[in-house]
Design an enzyme around this catalytic site. Structure first.
Site, PDB file in Angstrom:
ATOM      1  N   GLU A 264       0.890  -1.171   0.000  1.00 50.15           N
ATOM      2  CA  GLU A 264       0.000   0.000   0.000  1.00 50.15           C
ATOM      3  C   GLU A 264       0.917   1.207   0.000  1.00 50.15           C
ATOM      4  OE1 GLU A 264      -1.117   3.240   1.259  1.00 50.15           O
ATOM      5  OE2 GLU A 264      -1.560   2.306   3.191  1.00 50.15           O
ATOM      6  N   CYS A 301      -1.740   8.219   4.615  1.00 51.88           N
ATOM      7  CA  CYS A 301      -1.815   7.830   3.205  1.00 51.88           C
ATOM      8  C   CYS A 301      -3.117   8.284   2.563  1.00 51.88           C
ATOM      9  CB  CYS A 301      -1.647   6.320   3.060  1.00 51.88           C
ATOM     10  SG  CYS A 301      -2.764   5.356   4.089  1.00 51.88           S
TER      11      CYS A 301
END
Length: 525
Positions: A264, A301
């Site tokens: 990720e 993120c």
């Protein structure tokens, strides 16, 4: 107590001479503890133990694995204030954030414990035999998911607990029945060792095979490279930068036996604001967006790095309001020196790009991340791919489109994203079907009238998206479906009932939900 050593299975080892210290990002100085980088032999020993432990651990019942996970959660809480203070010193994160993250870590472990104790996650599917079928008989076919083998987990810089040593990757891999080798993040090795000690205590209390968990230190790339290329490692989980995730992905694919890397890697998480929503909601939108941009000094993120708008009567007012909120925001301490330096470098690069207008920025203080919002016209954004890059920190770029057609063009130029947010009135969004269809192809999660920061840990969460947001958009790193990354389907044809896994036996001893002859059932066959 922090020793600075590596956990090779249940044993603490420090046979090498290479050491390093963590950095206190809150006080801008090195911390006292010395940490030993794992040697080549220690890495090999950890993998060998994991391979051996897998043969036993993978056959544990869901109840046994659940008890182990719950025990880890209990032992983490038993560490008490030492864990909180250590994580604070190594990350510059405030006490409330660390306590909250500890709670998330514990709850994730309990969530996966509940999942494997119930057992239906294996997706057992049974098609019973039809021996008298014409023109050919039908075999008995049964399928379920089984663990894949040793998994390497890389700790994340921005989540020293929830995405690191005992975070979601480790919890889901252990729940699936896979041993885990954690490559410590060099920013918070003390935090990692304390959590590792909790996992080892839980393993010993629950008679878990030695090698189901190991923890390795390194301040560089050598240990990580050795782990990813080791032939007995079967999968990798990573949360971090695009450069780091792509490097691991390439290593894994260049092996003789390529393995999956579930990386990720963040995104710009575009927020599309449609005109009707902006009119009459200018201050509310600006305030909410400013809070999302500056939350955690922008070190998530899911930070909203792009705001995409259409020119309208309220646009100037919205930008002025957002700029005012940003100017009033305090600069903050970033997670480590590397992240701070990277933020300043990428921020400067963005400010130097042609067509960029600075709308608002807070006061600059040395070493602190200062929130900044800039703007650019859509045609310049479309033609300059450098403007599409993530600036990890409290930074956001407003893209001003002439009309909806140009907004669709901007959306079409975007790379894969973890999230996209649409701020719109319902009827306004319905009228923009083309825009919505383009955005849906780019993201893992669509948000309506909210902000992207904040990731709920639940079964319906999708935290992942098309590349480069993640390396495999079919999977999530958050929520119960994260377990599916570390299990593979296996089919048994005409297998004797007594030799089948319990999940596929006629008796259904665990009473799980199964798809039997295309109907979901918990009954015996």
């Amino acid at each position: 107590m922090i020793t600075g050593k590596n956990y090779i299975g249940n044993a603490l080892k420090n046979s090498g001479n290479n050491t390093y210290q963590a950095y206190n990002a809150a006080e801008f100085k090195m911390l006292d503890e010395t940490f030993y980088c794992a040697t080549e032999n220690e890495v090999n020993n950890a993998v060998e133990l994991a391979k051996s432990a897998f043969q036993e651990y993978t056959n544990f019942s869901g109840a046994r694995k659940a008890a182990f996970l719950e025990s880890i959660a209990e032992e983490i809480l038993n560490i008490g204030d030492e864990l909180v203070k250590t994580a604070m010193s190594e990350s510059a994160l405030p006490e409330g954030r660390i306590i909250g993250e500890r709670g998330r870590t514990v709850n994730q472990l309990k969530m996966f414990a509940q999942l494997v104790r119930e057992g239906s996650w294996v997706e057992a599917t049974i098609d019973t035999a039809i021996p008298d079928r014409e023109p050919i008989p039908k075999s008995d076919l049964r399928k379920y998911r089984q663990a894949i083998g040793p998994v390497v987990v890389f700790g994340a810089s921005n989540f020293p607990l929830a995405f690191s040593t005992a975070g979601g990757d480790t919890a889901s891999a252990l729940a699936a029945g896979c041993p885990v080798i954690v490559k410590s993040h060099p920013s918070h090795p003390g935090t990692g060792e304390l959590v590792s000690s909790a996992i080892i205590k839980a393993a010993e209390k629950n008679n878990i095979p030695n090698g189901v968990f190991s923890f390795l230190n390194d301040s560089g790339f050598r240990v990580g490279t050795q782990l990813v290329t080791h032939p007995d490692v079967k999968s990798v989980a990573f949360t971090g930068s695009l450069a780091g995730g792509k490097a691991l992905f390439d290593l894994a694919n260049n092996r003789k036996e390529p393995i999956s890397v579930f990386a990720e890697m963040g995104s710009t998480n575009p927020v599309f604001i449609l005109p009707d929503k902006m009119k009459g909601n200018t201050e509310e939108l600006a305030s909410g967006l400013a809070g999302s941009i500056t939350l955690g000094i922008g070190q998530f993120c899911t930070n909203p790095g792009l705001v995409i708008t259409v020119e309208n009567d309220a646009l100037d007012s919205f930008i002025n309001s957002l700029a005012t909120h940003i100017q009033k925001s305090d600069p903050g301490k970033m997670l480590n020196r590397g992240i701070a330096q990277n933020y300043f470098a990428k921020r400067k690069k963005m400010l130097d790009e042609k067509g960029i207008i600075v709308e608002g920025t807070s006061n600059h203080q040395d070493g602190l991340g200062n929130p900044t919002v800039v703007s650019v016209d859509a045609s310049t954004f479309i033609s300059n791919s450098d403007l599409h890059e993530e600036v990890f920190g409290p930074f956001s770029l407003i893209v001003k489109c002439k009309d909806f057609e140009e907004m669709v063009s901007v959306a079409d130029k975007l790379e894969g994203q973890l999230t996209a947010t649409l701020q719109a009135e319902s009827d306004e969004l319905i009228a923009q079907e083309k825009l919505l269809n383009v955005i849906k192809e780019k993201v893992g999660r669509l948000i309506f009238n909210g902000v992207p920061t904040g990731v709920e840990v639940c079964s319906s969460m999708q935290h992942g998206g098309p590349y480069p947001a993640s390396t495999d958009s079919r999977f999530t790193s958050v929520g119960t479906d994260a377990i599916k990354r570390f299990a593979r389907p296996i089919c048994f044809q005409d297998w004797p009932n007594e030799l089948l896994p319990d999940e596929l036996k006629n008796e259904n001893p665990f009473n799980i939900w199964r798809l039997v002859d295309n109907k979901y059932s918990q009954t015996k066959i």
